[in-house]
Scaffold this active site. Structure first.
Site, PDB file in Angstrom:
ATOM      1  N   GLY A 226       0.766  -1.109  -0.150  1.00 20.85           N
ATOM      2  CA  GLY A 226       0.110  -0.527   0.426  1.00 20.85           C
ATOM      3  C   GLY A 226       0.597   1.505   0.168  1.00 20.85           C
ATOM      4  O   GLY A 226      -0.090   2.634  -0.079  1.00 20.85           O
ATOM      5  N   GLY A 262       2.697  -3.680  -4.193  1.00 26.19           N
ATOM      6  CA  GLY A 262       2.851  -3.779  -5.963  1.00 26.19           C
ATOM      7  C   GLY A 262       2.639  -2.182  -6.486  1.00 26.19           C
ATOM      8  O   GLY A 262       4.076  -1.975  -7.336  1.00 26.19           O
ATOM      9  N   ARG A 263       1.708  -1.324  -6.194  1.00 24.34           N
ATOM     10  CA  ARG A 263       1.879   0.180  -7.058  1.00 24.34           C
ATOM     11  C   ARG A 263       3.214   0.686  -6.405  1.00 24.34           C
ATOM     12  O   ARG A 263       3.950   1.557  -7.972  1.00 24.34           O
ATOM     13  CB  ARG A 263       0.902   0.809  -6.308  1.00 24.34           C
ATOM     14  CG  ARG A 263       0.766   2.269  -7.042  1.00 24.34           C
ATOM     15  CD  ARG A 263      -0.535   3.156  -6.068  1.00 24.34           C
ATOM     16  NE  ARG A 263      -1.415   2.353  -5.598  1.00 24.34           N
ATOM     17  CZ  ARG A 263      -2.567   2.905  -5.850  1.00 24.34           C
ATOM     18  NH1 ARG A 263      -2.537   2.962  -7.530  1.00 24.34           N
ATOM     19  NH2 ARG A 263      -3.113   2.061  -5.636  1.00 24.34           N
ATOM     20  N   TYR A 303     -12.240   5.490 -10.444  1.00 19.41           N
ATOM     21  CA  TYR A 303     -12.157   6.368  -9.425  1.00 19.41           C
ATOM     22  C   TYR A 303     -11.429   7.487  -9.372  1.00 19.41           C
ATOM     23  O   TYR A 303     -11.403   8.410  -8.809  1.00 19.41           O
ATOM     24  CB  TYR A 303     -10.338   5.939  -8.986  1.00 19.41           C
ATOM     25  CG  TYR A 303     -10.202   4.289  -8.227  1.00 19.41           C
ATOM     26  CD1 TYR A 303     -11.128   3.906  -7.613  1.00 19.41           C
ATOM     27  CD2 TYR A 303      -9.039   3.953  -8.975  1.00 19.41           C
ATOM     28  CE1 TYR A 303     -10.815   2.361  -7.461  1.00 19.41           C
ATOM     29  CE2 TYR A 303      -8.689   2.626  -8.700  1.00 19.41           C
ATOM     30  CZ  TYR A 303      -9.591   1.902  -8.135  1.00 19.41           C
ATOM     31  OH  TYR A 303      -9.045   0.517  -8.154  1.00 19.41           O
ATOM     32  N   CYS A 328     -18.219   4.071 -26.292  1.00 18.74           N
ATOM     33  CA  CYS A 328     -19.280   4.843 -26.594  1.00 18.74           C
ATOM     34  C   CYS A 328     -19.577   4.732 -25.011  1.00 18.74           C
ATOM     35  O   CYS A 328     -20.707   4.148 -24.689  1.00 18.74           O
ATOM     36  CB  CYS A 328     -20.831   3.431 -27.112  1.00 18.74           C
ATOM     37  SG  CYS A 328     -21.795   5.118 -28.046  1.00 18.74           S
ATOM     38  N   TYR A 357      -1.958  -1.556 -12.030  1.00  8.17           N
ATOM     39  CA  TYR A 357      -3.776  -1.168 -12.337  1.00  8.17           C
ATOM     40  C   TYR A 357      -4.306  -0.479 -13.584  1.00  8.17           C
ATOM     41  O   TYR A 357      -4.771   0.979 -13.668  1.00  8.17           O
ATOM     42  CB  TYR A 357      -4.266  -0.050 -11.244  1.00  8.17           C
ATOM     43  CG  TYR A 357      -3.947  -0.793  -9.912  1.00  8.17           C
ATOM     44  CD1 TYR A 357      -4.328  -2.168  -9.543  1.00  8.17           C
ATOM     45  CD2 TYR A 357      -3.267  -0.526  -9.272  1.00  8.17           C
ATOM     46  CE1 TYR A 357      -3.985  -3.019  -8.554  1.00  8.17           C
ATOM     47  CE2 TYR A 357      -2.643  -0.846  -7.513  1.00  8.17           C
ATOM     48  CZ  TYR A 357      -2.935  -2.536  -7.465  1.00  8.17           C
ATOM     49  OH  TYR A 357      -2.754  -3.323  -6.669  1.00  8.17           O
TER      50      TYR A 357
END
Length: 402
Positions: A226, A262-263, A303, A328, A357
């Site tokens: 995180g 991860g991020r 988000y 669309c 992500y």
């Protein structure tokens, strides 16, 4: 980041994702070094970017893998991450996934509910195997992040409270087929404040001490991931202070620390590059229409996430605009009310901080093939996933046409 986006566009077409593998190496090394005074495992959160070449690159650096599906477990194994460095997390594991994880003899199954623990015990008994268990504790700590990526409050679906966790560990101790091996806590993603992490780890460390008093000895403390990155102007947590605060809280406990970033590792390694198709004006509203879309990078639509955006031209005439794609849906945008220079057909647009992500959440909505992924390492580019063709998209359907 010294990458020639135009050269890559000429070589691989647009849209595309490009990842700086040197940046990935630097991020992994920084975090690993922060824990050098303690036994540690950096288990990369595969969900952030599950490209096999990305996972393999981290495997060569010594990383493990934090996986949230049996598919991710298989990805990690396929590129050489050993089973003893793989953790299987996630709030909704199926019986088949649990069964396969036990057969693959991975390090830990992170259990998220009493009901799940019962299923794991039943399946372990069926297989006559011992399941190494870690229980995810929900410490009810506000992570101070976006509500969609908060996981540490009781209102979130993840983990169990302290009292439930104690009962589950006692069940593990008394079971012939469960081995209480670790404890897990993860309060959310894109964290930029250290105090909530310290508060959460203290609660978990105190639980470990209570368990030790009743002869339940654990070997691993998974402190989650995180750690945030800079998208705009965020003030980040210092990795050394992060590690020290965790180690201080764990004083007196002989546990291997597992961290599952991860991020932090891949987020700022990646750029999504798209090109301008044309501009249009509706009333007094300017739209820049690009060939990338929400199916390629959904974070802004999902988000309302911010990504720094750069138009790769020399035009000095700026005005307010929305950057939108061909899908669309009114939600198909990368930015709204942003000041950007006037563009012309085929101008490139770079959307930064897209390594996490991004592609991993892409879809084929509107029968759009997913884009190419490219790695750049030591100044050399290579294709690590080719662009999907129409034939790829229909391959699982056409044999069933009547």
């Amino acid at each position: 980041m010294n990458i020639d986006f135009k050269e890559l566009a000429n070589k691989y077409q647009t849209p595309y994702y490009v990842y700086d593998f040197d940046h990935i190496t630097a991020q992994y090394t920084e975090l690993k070094e922060s824990f050098r005074a303690r036994k540690s495992l950096i288990a990369y959160a595969v969900k952030a970017n599950s490209n096999l070449s990305v996972i393999k690159h981290l495997a060569t650096l010594g990383a493990g893998a934090d996986c949230v599906s049996i598919g991710e477990v298989k990805r990690a194994l396929k590129v050489g991450i050993p089973s003893y460095k793989i953790i299987f997390s996630g709030v909704g594991k199926s019986d088949d996934e649990i069964r396969e994880a036990l057969k693959l003899d991975i390090l830990l199954i992170n259990v998220e509910s009493a009901e799940e623990l019962n299923r794991v015990e039943l399946i372990a008994k069926e297989l006559n195997k011992i399941a190494r268990i870690s229980i995810r504790v929900n410490p009810n700590i506000d992570p101070k992040t976006h509500p969609y990526i908060s996981t540490g409050l009781h209102e979130n679906k993840f983990g169990v409270d302290i009292d439930t966790a104690k009962r589950m560990y006692i069940q593990c101790k008394n079971s012939e087929f469960l081995e209480p091996t670790g404890i897990h806590c993860h309060i959310g993603s894109q964290l930029t404040q250290l105090q909530p992490i310290k508060d959460a780890i203290k609660i978990v460390a105190d639980l470990v001490r209570n368990l030790k008093a009743i002869k339940i000895e654990l070997s691993f403390m998974d402190v989650g991931g995180g750690l945030g990155i800079v998208y705009k102007d965020e003030t980040l947590i210092n990795t050394y202070e992060y590690a020290q605060s965790i180690l201080d809280t764990m004083f007196g406990l002989d546990l291997t620390v597992i961290c599952e970033p991860g991020r932090f590792i891949v987020g700022n390694s990646g750029v999504f590059v798209t090109k301008v198709l044309y501009e249009k004006v509706n009333g007094n509203k300017r739209f820049v229409i690009v060939d990338g879309a929400m199916n390629d990078l959904i974070r802004p639509a999902l988000y309302n996430a911010y990504h720094r955006i750069e138009v790769l031209n020399d035009n000095k005439e700026f005005s307010d605009c929305n950057i939108v794609g061909p899908v669309c849906e009114s939600g198909d945008f990368f930015a709204k009310n942003i000041e950007l220079p006037k563009t012309t057909h085929n101008d490139l647009v770079a959307i930064y901080s897209a390594g996490a992500y991004g592609f991993t959440m892409a879809s084929n909505y509107n029968t759009r093939g997913r884009v190419a992924e490219i790695a750049v390492e030591n100044g050399i580019d290579r294709l690590i996933r080719r662009r999907e063709t129409f034939e790829d998209l229909i391959a699982l359907e056409e044999e069933f046409i009547k």
